[in-house]
Enzyme design. Structure first.
Site, PDB file in Angstrom:
ATOM      1  N   TYR A 140       0.822  -1.202   0.000  1.00 16.52           N
ATOM      2  CA  TYR A 140       0.000   0.000   0.000  1.00 16.52           C
ATOM      3  C   TYR A 140       0.862   1.262   0.000  1.00 16.52           C
ATOM      4  O   TYR A 140       1.501   1.601   0.986  1.00 16.52           O
ATOM      5  CB  TYR A 140      -1.013  -0.050   1.164  1.00 16.52           C
ATOM      6  CG  TYR A 140      -2.119  -1.009   0.772  1.00 16.52           C
ATOM      7  CD1 TYR A 140      -1.847  -2.366   0.679  1.00 16.52           C
ATOM      8  CD2 TYR A 140      -3.362  -0.560   0.378  1.00 16.52           C
ATOM      9  CE1 TYR A 140      -2.814  -3.258   0.240  1.00 16.52           C
ATOM     10  CE2 TYR A 140      -4.328  -1.449  -0.061  1.00 16.52           C
ATOM     11  CZ  TYR A 140      -4.049  -2.790  -0.132  1.00 16.52           C
ATOM     12  OH  TYR A 140      -4.996  -3.669  -0.584  1.00 16.52           O
ATOM     13  N   LYS A 199       2.853 -16.049  -0.497  1.00 16.03           N
ATOM     14  CA  LYS A 199       3.429 -16.465  -1.778  1.00 16.03           C
ATOM     15  C   LYS A 199       4.937 -16.589  -1.583  1.00 16.03           C
ATOM     16  O   LYS A 199       5.724 -16.000  -2.341  1.00 16.03           O
ATOM     17  CB  LYS A 199       3.111 -15.432  -2.870  1.00 16.03           C
ATOM     18  CG  LYS A 199       1.703 -15.483  -3.392  1.00 16.03           C
ATOM     19  CD  LYS A 199       1.396 -16.698  -4.250  1.00 16.03           C
ATOM     20  CE  LYS A 199       2.028 -16.618  -5.618  1.00 16.03           C
ATOM     21  NZ  LYS A 199       1.698 -17.815  -6.432  1.00 16.03           N
ATOM     22  N   ASP A 232      -2.792 -17.938  -4.088  1.00 13.54           N
ATOM     23  CA  ASP A 232      -3.622 -18.327  -5.238  1.00 13.54           C
ATOM     24  C   ASP A 232      -4.430 -19.592  -4.918  1.00 13.54           C
ATOM     25  O   ASP A 232      -5.619 -19.695  -5.231  1.00 13.54           O
ATOM     26  CB  ASP A 232      -2.782 -18.505  -6.512  1.00 13.54           C
ATOM     27  CG  ASP A 232      -1.443 -19.191  -6.269  1.00 13.54           C
ATOM     28  OD1 ASP A 232      -1.106 -19.465  -5.100  1.00 13.54           O
ATOM     29  OD2 ASP A 232      -0.730 -19.471  -7.250  1.00 13.54           O
ATOM     30  N   ASP A 256      -6.852  -7.953   1.806  1.00 15.45           N
ATOM     31  CA  ASP A 256      -7.871  -7.066   1.250  1.00 15.45           C
ATOM     32  C   ASP A 256      -8.702  -7.835   0.213  1.00 15.45           C
ATOM     33  O   ASP A 256      -9.933  -7.810   0.213  1.00 15.45           O
ATOM     34  CB  ASP A 256      -7.157  -5.871   0.593  1.00 15.45           C
ATOM     35  CG  ASP A 256      -8.080  -4.689   0.379  1.00 15.45           C
ATOM     36  OD1 ASP A 256      -9.258  -4.773   0.754  1.00 15.45           O
ATOM     37  OD2 ASP A 256      -7.606  -3.681  -0.172  1.00 15.45           O
ATOM     38  N   ASP A 260     -12.830  -9.644   0.674  1.00  9.95           N
ATOM     39  CA  ASP A 260     -13.981  -9.324  -0.179  1.00  9.95           C
ATOM     40  C   ASP A 260     -14.534 -10.619  -0.779  1.00  9.95           C
ATOM     41  O   ASP A 260     -15.758 -10.808  -0.873  1.00  9.95           O
ATOM     42  CB  ASP A 260     -13.574  -8.389  -1.324  1.00  9.95           C
ATOM     43  CG  ASP A 260     -13.776  -6.914  -0.985  1.00  9.95           C
ATOM     44  OD1 ASP A 260     -13.454  -6.543   0.160  1.00  9.95           O
ATOM     45  OD2 ASP A 260     -14.238  -6.148  -1.850  1.00  9.95           O
TER      46      ASP A 260
END
Ligand code: NAD
Length: 372
Positions: A140, A199, A232, A256, A260
């Site tokens: 961010y 990851k 993933d 984030d 969602d």
């Protein structure tokens, strides 16, 4: 993790309505939360403070200094969604209040539960998971350098985005996740589990450090199991079999996105609450954004905002060892569940209730006999 402080006679909570549907859902959430607090014997002083596009129009700043100063005197606050894509970064005073507040008050943990609610139609049943997202660094751009911005335009065709991962941030978010898993295990009378999402196969150093910190913290929680999954694959397993997860802990951007996605598994962004917390303060903030496509039409679902304030009450209960705050949270959640069970649903859930009608249905359960 924060230790508990002395119980307070009254709590001061800021109210920042935000943009878009914020002024439609935040006052509803605060009104119902206040009713619940009163019924539970919790004394709350609500302090409305300017923020967002309205504050910019009036005071030339989307996060005015007077708001920040007032928040220092609050135990916590509610932040409505902000319409960040309309904020022009070239104009001074157009800060993203959400990211700035998370960083200014070191609200490092973003807890985002996704669970089925009564009578809410969804693709899955028996989902009961929480995404714990690191909130203060990662990719961010507005929070990982001291000054300026961590997205660099090298040429008109080349951008470098810097990502920051620190041992301190990884350790404390892992600690938060294990504490949460332990509390959930007690409440649900079953073993707790934390899944680290990363990851480290590609981002070997950054996510490698994150995973190593999760493993180190896990050694202090023999009662909670730890496993890990690539981000993933986590997205894949979430849509295949979301019931497999308990607490997912991850870095900022993955958290984030996955939270969602998790909201979609249980019905709608309109029912997805979240809490941002640090050691001293907490900020209730629904997962959803300002929903410009429905703003002003009076049909936004206030559930996410109401349940976010319930999370803030729960946090007050732990932080100040105050059963009245915990009870206020319980009553609020129960009233929302009862209104939904009665079939009162906003359009995002396939119903036809307006925001006001849903609010009245919750109010009737919180204070039977009150004006409908
Ligand atoms: P969004 O969450 O605002 O909307 C996505 C979809 O979900 C829309 O169809 C919207 O109508 C629906 N939705 C969201 N909340 C709802 C509710 N309470 N009831 C019913 N339906 C609801 O996401 P977006 O469109 O990507 O973003 C819009 C703006 O919000 C952007 O400026 C973005 O930067 C900002 N944003 C802010 C936050 C925040 O402040 N916490 C979070 C995400 C996005």
């Amino acid at each position: 993790m924060s230790s508990s402080g002395p119980r307070q006679a009254a709590y001061r909570l800021g109210v920042l309505k935000g943009d878009g549907i914020g002024p439609e859902v935040v006052p509803v959430a605060v009104d119902l939360a206040d009713l619940s607090a009163r019924a539970a014997g919790l004394s709350v002083e609500w302090v409305e403070l300017p923020v967002g596009l309205e504050a910019y129009g009036q005071l030339g700043d989307t996060l005015p200094q007077q708001t920040v100063e007032a928040l220092h005197g609050c135990h916590g606050w509610v932040l409505g969604p902000v319409e960040h894509h309309r904020y022009d970064p070239r104009l001074s005073g157009m800060r993203n209040p959400s990211g700035t507040l998370r960083r200014l008050f070191d609200l490092y943990a973003n807890e985002r539960p996704a669970r089925n609610l009564p009578a809410v139609p969804s693709r899955y049943e028996a989902v009961d998971l929480v995404v714990v997202r690191e909130n203060t660094e990662g990719f961010y751009a507005d929070r990982n350098v001291l000054e300026g911005d961590a997205e660099v335009l090298v040429t008109p065709d080349v951008v470098i985005s810097l990502r920051v991962v620190t041992r301190r941030a990884c350790e404390r978010i892992a600690e938060y996740a294990f504490q949460l898993a332990r509390r959930r295990a007690r409440l649900r009378a079953r073993p707790g589990r934390v899944t680290a999402v990363h990851k480290a196969n590609v981002l070997r150093r950054g996510d490698g450090l994150f995973l190593a910190c999760c493993r180190a913290v896990a050694s202090r929680y023999p009662d909670v199991a730890l496993d890990d999954v690539h981000a993933d694959a986590a997205a894949y397993f979430l849509v295949r079999d979301p019931q497999r997860y308990d607490v997912l802990v991850t870095t900022n951007l993955f958290g984030d996105i996955l939270s969602d996605q998790a909201a979609g598994l249980v019905g709608s962004l309109g029912v997805a609450p979240s809490l941002n917390s640090g050691d001293e303060h907490a900020m209730a903030q629904a997962v959803h954004g300002s929903a410009p496509d429905i703003a002003g039409s009076g049909v936004a679902n206030p559930t996410a905002e109401i349940l976010s304030v319930a999370m803030l009450f729960e946090w007050l209960g732990r932080r100040f060892d105050d059963p009245a705050a915990t009870e206020a949270a319980r009553r609020l959640e129960e009233a929302v569940g009862a209104a939904l069970s009665a079939g009162v649903r906003t359009p995002d859930l396939g119903g036809s209730a307006t925001t006001a009608e849903f609010a009245r249905a919750v109010r009737a359960r919180l204070a039977p006999g009150s004006m409908l």
